[in-house]
Design an enzyme around this catalytic site. Structure first.
Site, short mmCIF file in Angstrom:
data_model
loop_
_atom_site.label_atom_id
_atom_site.label_comp_id
_atom_site.label_asym_id
_atom_site.label_seq_id
_atom_site.Cartn_x
_atom_site.Cartn_y
_atom_site.Cartn_z
N ARG A 64 0.86 -1.18 0.00
CA ARG A 64 0.00 0.00 0.00
C ARG A 64 0.89 1.23 0.00
NH1 ARG A 64 -4.77 -1.14 -2.07
NH2 ARG A 64 -5.96 -2.65 -0.87
N GLU A 92 -14.17 -9.41 -7.17
CA GLU A 92 -12.95 -9.25 -6.38
C GLU A 92 -12.52 -10.55 -5.71
OE1 GLU A 92 -10.80 -6.78 -6.28
OE2 GLU A 92 -12.00 -5.47 -7.55
N GLU A 96 -8.84 -11.75 -6.80
CA GLU A 96 -7.77 -11.69 -5.80
C GLU A 96 -7.44 -13.04 -5.18
OE1 GLU A 96 -8.13 -8.58 -2.90
OE2 GLU A 96 -8.17 -7.02 -4.44
N SER A 113 -13.63 6.81 6.12
CA SER A 113 -12.97 8.00 6.67
C SER A 113 -13.90 9.20 6.53
CB SER A 113 -11.66 8.28 5.91
OG SER A 113 -10.78 7.21 6.04
N PRO A 114 -15.00 9.24 7.30
CA PRO A 114 -16.03 10.26 7.09
C PRO A 114 -15.59 11.69 7.36
CG PRO A 114 -16.47 9.01 9.09
CD PRO A 114 -15.32 8.34 8.40
N GLY A 115 -14.42 11.89 7.94
CA GLY A 115 -13.93 13.25 8.16
C GLY A 115 -13.52 13.95 6.88
N GLU A 140 -3.88 -4.94 -13.79
CA GLU A 140 -2.48 -4.97 -14.24
C GLU A 140 -1.51 -4.32 -13.26
OE1 GLU A 140 -2.25 -1.05 -17.13
OE2 GLU A 140 -2.68 -3.00 -18.03
#
Length: 182
Positions: A64, A92, A96, A113-115, A140
């Protein structure tokens, strides 16, 4: 009226990418003052808790870039335009993990992440999974390593911060209760 609502005065598009859009909204605050909000628009995503016949959880390890490290997660991915979340979940799972199922069960949807972002993840359970004869292709630019772990091993991975994302931690806690009852 929604409690503490912030009414948008104007919205300015700052960036439109392949996955996200960034807006800066000028808003009227509940106290009558003005403020700015940076908002990420996202098409939404799905995540899948996949359980094998011997009660192992299928996880994927991938790099990530935002975290500058690899983490272990449940299979997940972005919803394509006009795609129903359950179709994305099955796609998915196949891409995956190389598994599929006929029993995809919706669990819950939640904001990530509602902020600052409107991304909603739709969580599904896949039991009675079967290995595909021919694995579906990953995107890809996607590289994952498949893992089959017990709930106890997943617990250790959370402690060791190998599992480090909210959707997978949420899935772990949900699954812990589910497996106790079933």
């Amino acid at each position: 009226m929604k409690k503490f609502e912030e009414k948008t005065i104007q919205s300015e598009l700052k960036y439109k990418g392949r996955i996200i859009t960034l807006l800066v909204d000028e808003v009227l605050l509940p106290n009558g003052k003005k403020g700015n909000r940076e908002i990420i628009k996202h098409p939404g995503a799905v995540a899948v808790i996949a359980i094998t016949e011997d009660r192992k959880i299928i996880l994927v390890e991938q790099y990530r870039k935002a975290l500058e490290r690899s983490i272990v997660e449940i299979p997940a991915g972005k919803i394509e335009p006009n795609e129903r979340p359950e179709i994305t979940a099955l796609r998915e799972l196949e891409e995956e993990t190389g598994y599929t199922t006929e029993t995809l069960q919706y669990i819950q949807s939640f904001a990530t992440s509602p902020g600052f972002a409107d991304e909603i993840i739709h969580l599904y359970l896949a039991e009675n999974i079967v290995k595909l004869e021919e694995k579906a292709d990953l995107d890809e630019d996607e590289f994952v390593e498949l893992m089959h772990v017990t709930l106890q091993e997943m617990d250790t991975m959370i402690t060791n911060k190998e599992v480090y994302d909210a959707k997978t931690a949420f899935a772990y806690h949900w699954l812990k209760d589910y497996l106790k009852q079933n």
